[in-house]
Design a protein around this motif. Sequence first.
Motif, mmCIF file in Angstrom:
data_model
loop_
_atom_site.group_PDB
_atom_site.id
_atom_site.type_symbol
_atom_site.label_atom_id
_atom_site.label_comp_id
_atom_site.label_asym_id
_atom_site.label_seq_id
_atom_site.Cartn_x
_atom_site.Cartn_y
_atom_site.Cartn_z
ATOM 1 N N UNK A 314 84.086 39.250 44.429
ATOM 2 C CA UNK A 314 83.211 40.416 44.493
ATOM 3 C C UNK A 314 83.161 40.933 45.926
ATOM 4 N N UNK A 315 82.615 42.112 46.087
ATOM 5 C CA UNK A 315 82.440 42.702 47.417
ATOM 6 C C UNK A 315 80.971 42.638 47.795
ATOM 7 N N UNK A 316 80.705 42.265 49.035
ATOM 8 C CA UNK A 316 79.344 42.260 49.553
ATOM 9 C C UNK A 316 79.211 43.470 50.472
ATOM 10 N N UNK A 317 78.642 44.539 49.949
ATOM 11 C CA UNK A 317 78.629 45.802 50.673
ATOM 12 C C UNK A 317 77.880 45.768 52.009
ATOM 13 N N UNK A 318 76.714 45.122 52.099
ATOM 14 C CA UNK A 318 76.008 45.150 53.388
ATOM 15 C C UNK A 318 76.820 44.568 54.549
ATOM 16 N N UNK A 319 77.686 43.603 54.273
ATOM 17 C CA UNK A 319 78.497 43.004 55.328
ATOM 18 C C UNK A 319 79.892 43.614 55.403
ATOM 19 N N UNK A 320 80.350 44.188 54.286
ATOM 20 C CA UNK A 320 81.705 44.713 54.222
ATOM 21 C C UNK A 320 82.741 43.665 53.874
ATOM 22 N N UNK A 321 82.317 42.458 53.476
ATOM 23 C CA UNK A 321 83.254 41.378 53.183
ATOM 24 C C UNK A 321 83.707 41.406 51.728
ATOM 25 N N UNK A 322 84.983 41.111 51.506
ATOM 26 C CA UNK A 322 85.490 40.787 50.176
ATOM 27 C C UNK A 322 85.336 39.284 50.014
ATOM 28 N N UNK A 323 84.632 38.831 48.983
ATOM 29 C CA UNK A 323 84.241 37.425 48.846
ATOM 30 C C UNK A 323 84.924 36.752 47.663
#
Length: 570
Positions: A314-323
């Motif tokens: 998934x993507x964590x939008x607040x950090x911009x990371x693809x997790x």
Amino acid sequence: MAASFGVCRLHMRGRGSLVKCFQKIDLCLHRNVGTDVVAAQSEISRKEETEEKEGSKSFYTVQEERREQAERSVLISCPHKINEKKFLKYLSAHGNISKYFFYESYGTYAVVEFANQGSIASIHERTSIPSVNHECLVPFKSRLLTLRSLGPTDPPNRQSGLQCQPQTTISINDLIKRLSREETINQQITFLTEAYQLTEENIRLRFLVCSLLKDIAASYFPECTIRPFGSSVNGFGKLGCDLDMFLDLDGISGRNMKMPKAGLALEYQMKHVNSERAVTQSILSVIGKCVDRFGPGCVGMQEILNARCPLVRFAHQPSGFQCDLTANNRVAMKSSELLYLYGQLDQRVRCLVFSVRCWARTHGITSSIPGAWITNFSLTVMVLFFLQRRSTPIIPTLDHLRDLAGPVDKSVIEGKDCTFVSDFSKIRLQNNTETLEHLLQDFFEFYSTFAFSRASIDIRKGKEQNKPEVTPLHIQNPFEPTLNVSKNVNATQLERFVTMCQESSWLLQQTENSRPRGGNTAAPWGLATILLPSQAAVLKSRKNRKRVPASERIKSLLDSLKTKNQQPQG
């Protein structure tokens, strides 16, 4: 790929090893509100002196310190125009602030670390939950918060601009220009490493994202931990790389206790399953759905449960990371620790890995898309193997590290021997003084002539082994010798790698004729020359391709570069 984001105020690209970088930046990052700053700085200085005498911190010491910092931190979405002093004064009502920084992702965010855990509870007590018109939304009390306003906006001339700076890697064209202005190839390699490595802020943000996700998973599994592994922690992470995590359930209290004849035992649900893999798939499916529905800022959830290592992405939008989240991936964590250790032993290890990885990505030898390409992990192992094969080895073999291990280092995971020493003071390195320039050139020469057709790369033994299977490229997994980590690589991609090694080796041999002779503008030379995208080899069929040190096109380009350098500056 992870979305672009930037960090302001605390931007740093340190020299030297990763842990020394952590120690030096800690004082620069320090923010103390309402406490004695001088005393705090003195304490940090004493701590740094002690650590310098004792040597590098162990992998797990660093990880625990990072995890503990993240547990005392919050992530705050801020208004576009925010007064920094008012922001700090407002938050200091909940307790002393140890450190903070701002960055940009989908808006402006602040990471704030408090001195005490109790400050988090204080914030939650005074944080309102937005009202909704229906009951289908479940308010989850996370540490991702939104700051609406801090009162009247200051006049424009009194606004404290945050001056956020990008924290993605610079473009390849800009990198080539910067490298061309350096005076030596050693300086070029060092600059590339500093430009590409994870910053202090980025590392803190990665651990905070893991901590925020742990808060969700703990609803199902109290005392669980979500740990980052791979590039985020092994010292070879590039800005913008994915965030790999695993759900660790081994630390739950009582799990390893012997069952007493009398006393209490935990009652829990355990239905019949076919395998441990099925349990992992079930756990990840449940956590994935919970994160997708209730995890603030988590979007684009994918369950990839039939992969060799089941995961949810998934993507964590607040950090911009693809997790990527897996479960109990302990072997991967030991691999991360091993790479961290090698990177700490000699700073040339990290510099060489960063340079080779950048070179490989520029020429399409590696890719972010799964396929027949060589992976970054495989490339890193190839660099380590090359450094073990020097006439005076720069780093020891894994077998030697295992022989140095004590009882506390004993580690057998799922029948695999993952034992190696963790105490840096026990490792004695040989006196190798080769320069980065010499090592980079020899790396390409080494693999230009390597017997890939019959030999396997093995960092456990530190020498070539006969290939146990018919594959173009065979690289043994350090902890699973029967596993070929490069099994996906086909003959075409390996041939492309060898061709580019040949050409890059030849190009670096011409550096004496292309070194800058003064002037403000230098033509591409040295490391910059082998990163020029236009120099990627055009792959030909085996029947028609003639083995030469470098293509005529490359020779012609080098001649033109030398001619340009010899022209007088206007």
